[in-house]
Design a protein around this motif. Sequence first.
Motif, PDB file in Angstrom:
ATOM      1  N   GLU A 133     -37.707  -1.891 -63.021  1.00 11.74           N
ATOM      2  CA  GLU A 133     -36.430  -1.962 -63.726  1.00 11.74           C
ATOM      3  C   GLU A 133     -36.516  -1.373 -65.140  1.00 11.74           C
ATOM      4  OE1 GLU A 133     -37.961  -4.479 -62.293  1.00 11.74           O
ATOM      5  OE2 GLU A 133     -36.717  -4.886 -60.522  1.00 11.74           O
ATOM      6  N   ARG A 134     -37.738  -1.231 -65.658  1.00  9.82           N
ATOM      7  CA  ARG A 134     -37.900  -0.727 -67.028  1.00  9.82           C
ATOM      8  C   ARG A 134     -38.134   0.773 -67.075  1.00  9.82           C
ATOM      9  NH1 ARG A 134     -42.299  -3.235 -70.254  1.00  9.82           N
ATOM     10  NH2 ARG A 134     -41.112  -2.281 -71.946  1.00  9.82           N
ATOM     11  N   ALA A 135     -38.071   1.443 -65.928  1.00  9.73           N
ATOM     12  CA  ALA A 135     -38.367   2.873 -65.888  1.00  9.73           C
ATOM     13  C   ALA A 135     -37.439   3.669 -66.814  1.00  9.73           C
ATOM     14  CB  ALA A 135     -38.263   3.386 -64.457  1.00  9.73           C
ATOM     15  N   THR A 136     -36.151   3.386 -66.754  1.00 13.57           N
ATOM     16  CA  THR A 136     -35.187   4.122 -67.589  1.00 13.57           C
ATOM     17  C   THR A 136     -35.461   3.899 -69.065  1.00 13.57           C
ATOM     18  OG1 THR A 136     -33.511   3.963 -65.856  1.00 13.57           O
ATOM     19  CG2 THR A 136     -32.746   4.464 -68.090  1.00 13.57           C
ATOM     20  N   ASP A 137     -35.817   2.666 -69.431  1.00  9.77           N
ATOM     21  CA  ASP A 137     -36.120   2.365 -70.832  1.00  9.77           C
ATOM     22  C   ASP A 137     -37.313   3.183 -71.324  1.00  9.77           C
ATOM     23  OD1 ASP A 137     -34.057   0.556 -70.947  1.00  9.77           O
ATOM     24  OD2 ASP A 137     -35.309  -1.183 -70.525  1.00  9.77           O
ATOM     25  N   TRP A 138     -38.353   3.227 -70.512  1.00 10.41           N
ATOM     26  CA  TRP A 138     -39.547   3.969 -70.920  1.00 10.41           C
ATOM     27  C   TRP A 138     -39.226   5.445 -71.130  1.00 10.41           C
ATOM     28  CZ3 TRP A 138     -43.888   2.823 -73.081  1.00 10.41           C
ATOM     29  CH2 TRP A 138     -44.457   1.552 -72.904  1.00 10.41           C
ATOM     30  N   CYS A 139     -38.337   5.973 -70.335  1.00  8.44           N
ATOM     31  CA  CYS A 139     -38.033   7.404 -70.409  1.00  8.44           C
ATOM     32  C   CYS A 139     -37.048   7.762 -71.516  1.00  8.44           C
ATOM     33  CB  CYS A 139     -37.492   7.885 -69.065  1.00  8.44           C
ATOM     34  SG  CYS A 139     -38.695   7.780 -67.719  1.00  8.44           S
ATOM     35  N   SER A 140     -36.192   6.818 -71.931  1.00  5.85           N
ATOM     36  CA  SER A 140     -35.115   7.199 -72.849  1.00  5.85           C
ATOM     37  C   SER A 140     -34.942   6.307 -74.071  1.00  5.85           C
ATOM     38  CB  SER A 140     -33.781   7.228 -72.081  1.00  5.85           C
ATOM     39  OG  SER A 140     -33.495   5.951 -71.531  1.00  5.85           O
ATOM     40  N   ASP A 141     -35.538   5.115 -74.091  1.00  6.24           N
ATOM     41  CA  ASP A 141     -35.318   4.195 -75.207  1.00  6.24           C
ATOM     42  C   ASP A 141     -35.964   4.752 -76.481  1.00  6.24           C
ATOM     43  OD1 ASP A 141     -35.162   2.107 -77.016  1.00  6.24           O
ATOM     44  OD2 ASP A 141     -35.520   0.571 -75.499  1.00  6.24           O
ATOM     45  N   PRO A 142     -35.188   4.973 -77.539  1.00  2.16           N
ATOM     46  CA  PRO A 142     -35.745   5.517 -78.792  1.00  2.16           C
ATOM     47  C   PRO A 142     -36.845   4.637 -79.376  1.00  2.16           C
ATOM     48  CG  PRO A 142     -33.342   5.602 -78.808  1.00  2.16           C
ATOM     49  CD  PRO A 142     -33.736   4.785 -77.613  1.00  2.16           C
ATOM     50  N   LEU A 143     -36.783   3.342 -79.128  1.00  2.00           N
ATOM     51  CA  LEU A 143     -37.780   2.438 -79.680  1.00  2.00           C
ATOM     52  C   LEU A 143     -39.164   2.652 -79.066  1.00  2.00           C
ATOM     53  CD1 LEU A 143     -35.722  -0.894 -79.831  1.00  2.00           C
ATOM     54  CD2 LEU A 143     -36.213   0.709 -81.690  1.00  2.00           C
ATOM     55  N   LEU A 144     -39.207   3.341 -77.924  1.00  2.00           N
ATOM     56  CA  LEU A 144     -40.492   3.566 -77.250  1.00  2.00           C
ATOM     57  C   LEU A 144     -41.007   4.996 -77.433  1.00  2.00           C
ATOM     58  CD1 LEU A 144     -39.745   1.698 -73.887  1.00  2.00           C
ATOM     59  CD2 LEU A 144     -41.182   0.901 -75.764  1.00  2.00           C
ATOM     60  N   GLN A 145     -40.288   5.791 -78.215  1.00  2.00           N
ATOM     61  CA  GLN A 145     -40.665   7.205 -78.338  1.00  2.00           C
ATOM     62  C   GLN A 145     -42.024   7.401 -78.995  1.00  2.00           C
ATOM     63  OE1 GLN A 145     -38.770   9.566 -76.706  1.00  2.00           O
ATOM     64  NE2 GLN A 145     -37.916   7.623 -76.051  1.00  2.00           N
ATOM     65  N   ASN A 146     -42.445   6.472 -79.835  1.00  2.00           N
ATOM     66  CA  ASN A 146     -43.734   6.607 -80.511  1.00  2.00           C
ATOM     67  C   ASN A 146     -44.851   5.823 -79.826  1.00  2.00           C
ATOM     68  OD1 ASN A 146     -42.696   8.268 -82.594  1.00  2.00           O
ATOM     69  ND2 ASN A 146     -41.923   6.463 -83.676  1.00  2.00           N
ATOM     70  N   ASP A 147     -44.547   5.222 -78.680  1.00  2.00           N
ATOM     71  CA  ASP A 147     -45.581   4.495 -77.953  1.00  2.00           C
ATOM     72  C   ASP A 147     -46.618   5.479 -77.410  1.00  2.00           C
ATOM     73  OD1 ASP A 147     -46.769   3.209 -75.376  1.00  2.00           O
ATOM     74  OD2 ASP A 147     -45.825   1.537 -76.428  1.00  2.00           O
ATOM     75  N   PRO A 148     -47.918   5.149 -77.480  1.00  2.00           N
ATOM     76  CA  PRO A 148     -48.955   6.081 -76.978  1.00  2.00           C
ATOM     77  C   PRO A 148     -48.766   6.488 -75.520  1.00  2.00           C
ATOM     78  CG  PRO A 148     -49.951   4.343 -78.289  1.00  2.00           C
ATOM     79  CD  PRO A 148     -48.503   3.959 -78.113  1.00  2.00           C
ATOM     80  N   LEU A 149     -48.160   5.599 -74.703  1.00  2.00           N
ATOM     81  CA  LEU A 149     -47.960   5.931 -73.293  1.00  2.00           C
ATOM     82  C   LEU A 149     -46.983   7.084 -73.123  1.00  2.00           C
ATOM     83  CD1 LEU A 149     -48.647   5.075 -70.331  1.00  2.00           C
ATOM     84  CD2 LEU A 149     -46.567   3.663 -70.402  1.00  2.00           C
ATOM     85  N   LYS A 150     -46.097   7.265 -74.111  1.00  2.00           N
ATOM     86  CA  LYS A 150     -45.050   8.285 -74.005  1.00  2.00           C
ATOM     87  C   LYS A 150     -45.634   9.678 -73.785  1.00  2.00           C
ATOM     88  CE  LYS A 150     -40.688   9.469 -74.210  1.00  2.00           C
ATOM     89  NZ  LYS A 150     -39.685   8.966 -73.252  1.00  2.00           N
TER      90      LYS A 150
END
Length: 215
Positions: A133-150
């Motif tokens: 369910e979090r797939a869309t968040d990982w791909c588009s959430d601005p808060l995750l853009q600097n996460d190393p996984l990105k």
Amino acid sequence: MDTQVLKQTISARLGVPIYLVEKTPIAGLYMLGTSQGVLYSDAKGDYVVQGVMLDMTRDMKNLTISGIREQRRLGLAQVTHAPVVLKAHNERHRVALFLGERDAARHKLSTALKRLQASGVSVELYPVIDHAERATDWCSDPLLQNDPLKAYLPQTACSETLIQNIGLSQWLGVKVLPAWVSSDGDLVRGYQSPEQLLKILDNFDASAHSSSSAS
């Protein structure tokens, strides 16, 4: 014997996906590749056996381990999306790395992967998130853009790929992240330093050549 019917029967009765059905040397007994490991069944799926099958005519070759490796090779061969690949210039080994949401920030992964490349190990990257369910968040959430996984997320069909990676990791029997799967279908669990992983991969190769010579 209809393999698709056997897949559906066993999956319904055990509640686990069946990815692979193959004949064994024992007449009427079939190997089943599942998300929980290898099982054996009769043609109707009425009886299921869990255990190790050894070929006594071939120096006690472990057919169960061979089946698990085949399942992993088949799973990687059927990937429909192109993973991010860190290609080594002088490739000695090629491995698939399944990494979780927190693995990218641990163990200085970026540096370790560059050292693997320099050592002749090409790495295919398969990010695995905890919840589809979090797939869309990982791909588009601005808060995750600097996460190393990105840095390891696919550039196209991002959400769909992340969801597929969850199923693929189950198919390959990956239960601990990070995990490495060699091109021959061998599984290495947990984080490994570049030196440790290269030694393990070299040992896999040496064992394979030894088995081929013996047979």
